[in-house]
Design a protein around this motif. Structure first.
Motif, PDB file in Angstrom:
ATOM      1  N   GLU A   1      19.323 -47.973  34.061  1.00 33.50           N
ATOM      2  CA  GLU A   1      19.954 -48.406  35.223  1.00 33.50           C
ATOM      3  C   GLU A   1      19.046 -48.685  36.347  1.00 33.50           C
ATOM      4  OE1 GLU A   1      22.859 -45.380  36.501  1.00 33.50           O
ATOM      5  OE2 GLU A   1      23.851 -45.437  34.558  1.00 33.50           O
ATOM      6  N   ALA A   2      17.733 -47.759  36.587  1.00 33.63           N
ATOM      7  CA  ALA A   2      16.753 -47.836  37.453  1.00 33.63           C
ATOM      8  C   ALA A   2      16.140 -49.129  37.216  1.00 33.63           C
ATOM      9  CB  ALA A   2      15.855 -46.652  37.320  1.00 33.63           C
ATOM     10  N   ILE A   3      15.793 -49.493  36.055  1.00 31.89           N
ATOM     11  CA  ILE A   3      15.141 -50.714  35.802  1.00 31.89           C
ATOM     12  C   ILE A   3      15.936 -52.058  36.310  1.00 31.89           C
ATOM     13  CG2 ILE A   3      14.555 -52.568  33.960  1.00 31.89           C
ATOM     14  CD1 ILE A   3      13.597 -50.113  32.521  1.00 31.89           C
ATOM     15  N   VAL A   4      17.434 -51.871  36.097  1.00 27.16           N
ATOM     16  CA  VAL A   4      18.244 -52.909  36.645  1.00 27.16           C
ATOM     17  C   VAL A   4      18.050 -53.057  37.915  1.00 27.16           C
ATOM     18  CG1 VAL A   4      20.817 -53.615  36.975  1.00 27.16           C
ATOM     19  CG2 VAL A   4      19.815 -52.957  34.468  1.00 27.16           C
ATOM     20  N   LEU A   5      18.100 -51.989  38.822  1.00 26.06           N
ATOM     21  CA  LEU A   5      17.792 -51.847  40.126  1.00 26.06           C
ATOM     22  C   LEU A   5      16.613 -52.123  40.656  1.00 26.06           C
ATOM     23  CD1 LEU A   5      20.319 -48.818  40.781  1.00 26.06           C
ATOM     24  CD2 LEU A   5      20.860 -51.149  41.066  1.00 26.06           C
ATOM     25  N   GLY A   6      15.440 -52.379  39.712  1.00 27.75           N
ATOM     26  CA  GLY A   6      14.226 -52.498  40.261  1.00 27.75           C
ATOM     27  C   GLY A   6      13.490 -51.233  40.711  1.00 27.75           C
ATOM     28  N   GLU A   7      13.984 -49.899  40.303  1.00 33.10           N
ATOM     29  CA  GLU A   7      13.407 -48.766  40.833  1.00 33.10           C
ATOM     30  C   GLU A   7      12.898 -48.000  39.583  1.00 33.10           C
ATOM     31  OE1 GLU A   7      16.893 -46.954  42.120  1.00 33.10           O
ATOM     32  OE2 GLU A   7      17.287 -48.198  43.927  1.00 33.10           O
ATOM     33  N   ILE A   8      11.715 -48.363  39.231  1.00 30.91           N
ATOM     34  CA  ILE A   8      10.943 -47.599  38.160  1.00 30.91           C
ATOM     35  C   ILE A   8       9.504 -47.259  38.646  1.00 30.91           C
ATOM     36  CG2 ILE A   8      10.299 -50.072  37.059  1.00 30.91           C
ATOM     37  CD1 ILE A   8      11.051 -48.359  34.366  1.00 30.91           C
ATOM     38  N   ASN A   9       9.141 -46.252  38.323  1.00 28.40           N
ATOM     39  CA  ASN A   9       7.722 -45.769  38.623  1.00 28.40           C
ATOM     40  C   ASN A   9       6.944 -46.067  37.187  1.00 28.40           C
ATOM     41  OD1 ASN A   9       8.068 -44.848  41.160  1.00 28.40           O
ATOM     42  ND2 ASN A   9       9.029 -42.815  39.909  1.00 28.40           N
ATOM     43  N   MET A  10       5.636 -46.386  37.483  1.00 26.66           N
ATOM     44  CA  MET A  10       4.763 -46.452  36.278  1.00 26.66           C
ATOM     45  C   MET A  10       4.386 -45.311  35.364  1.00 26.66           C
ATOM     46  SD  MET A  10       1.462 -48.755  37.652  1.00 26.66           S
ATOM     47  CE  MET A  10       1.353 -48.376  39.256  1.00 26.66           C
ATOM     48  N   PRO A  11       4.741 -45.352  34.252  1.00 32.32           N
ATOM     49  CA  PRO A  11       4.544 -44.364  33.269  1.00 32.32           C
ATOM     50  C   PRO A  11       3.045 -43.905  33.251  1.00 32.32           C
ATOM     51  CG  PRO A  11       5.676 -46.169  31.890  1.00 32.32           C
ATOM     52  CD  PRO A  11       5.053 -46.443  33.548  1.00 32.32           C
ATOM     53  N   LEU A  12       2.833 -42.698  32.982  1.00 27.74           N
ATOM     54  CA  LEU A  12       1.558 -41.938  32.799  1.00 27.74           C
ATOM     55  C   LEU A  12       0.894 -41.699  31.436  1.00 27.74           C
ATOM     56  CD1 LEU A  12      -0.712 -40.517  34.416  1.00 27.74           C
ATOM     57  CD2 LEU A  12       0.523 -38.386  34.310  1.00 27.74           C
ATOM     58  N   VAL A  13      -0.190 -42.350  31.006  1.00 28.01           N
ATOM     59  CA  VAL A  13      -0.777 -42.190  29.789  1.00 28.01           C
ATOM     60  C   VAL A  13      -2.091 -41.498  30.041  1.00 28.01           C
ATOM     61  CG1 VAL A  13      -1.739 -43.385  27.656  1.00 28.01           C
ATOM     62  CG2 VAL A  13       0.512 -44.053  28.992  1.00 28.01           C
ATOM     63  N   SER A  14      -2.380 -40.769  29.128  1.00 30.84           N
ATOM     64  CA  SER A  14      -3.739 -40.039  28.969  1.00 30.84           C
ATOM     65  C   SER A  14      -4.350 -39.817  27.817  1.00 30.84           C
ATOM     66  CB  SER A  14      -3.941 -38.805  29.926  1.00 30.84           C
ATOM     67  OG  SER A  14      -3.284 -37.770  29.318  1.00 30.84           O
ATOM     68  N   ILE A  15      -5.440 -39.499  27.461  1.00 25.11           N
ATOM     69  CA  ILE A  15      -6.013 -39.337  26.032  1.00 25.11           C
ATOM     70  C   ILE A  15      -5.934 -37.599  25.837  1.00 25.11           C
ATOM     71  CG2 ILE A  15      -8.097 -39.006  24.775  1.00 25.11           C
ATOM     72  CD1 ILE A  15      -7.536 -41.907  25.173  1.00 25.11           C
ATOM     73  N   CYS A  16      -5.159 -37.462  24.533  1.00 25.63           N
ATOM     74  CA  CYS A  16      -4.992 -36.176  24.110  1.00 25.63           C
ATOM     75  C   CYS A  16      -6.316 -35.561  23.851  1.00 25.63           C
ATOM     76  CB  CYS A  16      -3.961 -36.207  23.003  1.00 25.63           C
ATOM     77  SG  CYS A  16      -3.649 -34.707  22.051  1.00 25.63           S
ATOM     78  N   LYS A  17      -6.809 -34.598  24.440  1.00 32.37           N
ATOM     79  CA  LYS A  17      -8.216 -33.941  24.305  1.00 32.37           C
ATOM     80  C   LYS A  17      -8.287 -33.301  22.700  1.00 32.37           C
ATOM     81  CE  LYS A  17      -8.896 -34.562  28.720  1.00 32.37           C
ATOM     82  NZ  LYS A  17      -8.905 -36.055  29.037  1.00 32.37           N
ATOM     83  N   SER A  18      -7.431 -32.959  22.323  1.00 34.99           N
ATOM     84  CA  SER A  18      -7.449 -32.292  20.736  1.00 34.99           C
ATOM     85  C   SER A  18      -7.331 -33.267  19.726  1.00 34.99           C
ATOM     86  CB  SER A  18      -6.301 -31.262  20.559  1.00 34.99           C
ATOM     87  OG  SER A  18      -5.177 -31.758  20.576  1.00 34.99           O
ATOM     88  N   GLU A  19      -6.818 -34.506  19.973  1.00 33.60           N
ATOM     89  CA  GLU A  19      -6.904 -35.589  18.864  1.00 33.60           C
ATOM     90  C   GLU A  19      -7.410 -36.705  19.228  1.00 33.60           C
ATOM     91  OE1 GLU A  19      -2.526 -35.940  18.003  1.00 33.60           O
ATOM     92  OE2 GLU A  19      -2.559 -34.138  16.770  1.00 33.60           O
TER      93      GLU A  19
END
Length: 116
Positions: free
Chosen positions: A32-50
């Protein structure tokens, strides 16, 4: 933090098992949020252990965008990890589970799991 544009399929492939575990109610809200244009950017980081990229926040958004036909997505990453994340996604790196062998009594077990 900085934003980078990545291929959604490559992002899903790197951590496929993680993406298979979605909450249906959350997924519907994100659609629903995508259809309304209300979406925040996903957060991605490097997993320290892997050492692999891991979606910290935004799996449902990424899958929803993919199902709506988006090929690429803007994601937020720590500035000092951006190059490594881009490199791994371009190389098609796939995260594999860690296998832990253990015994209980006389019975042997193998457990596959992700450390982060």
């Amino acid at each position: 933090m900085t934003s980078i544009n990545v291929n959604i399929q490559a992002l899903i492939n790197i951590d496929h098992e993680h993406f298979l575990n979605l909450h249906p109610v959350r997924y519907d809200k994100v659609k629903e949020a995508i259809v309304l244009g209300e979406i925040n950017m996903p957060l991605v980081s490097i997993c320290k252990s892997e050492g692999f990229p891991r979606v910290e926040d935004g799996r449902h958004r990424i899958i929803s965008m993919f199902k709506y036909g988006f090929e690429n997505a803007d994601i937020l990453v720590p500035k000092n990890e951006a190059e490594e994340i881009i490199k791994q996604l371009e190389e098609g790196v796939v995260r594999k589970p860690t296998v832990i062998d253990f015994s209980i009594g006389k019975k042997d077990f193998k457990l596959e799991c992700f450390l982060c």
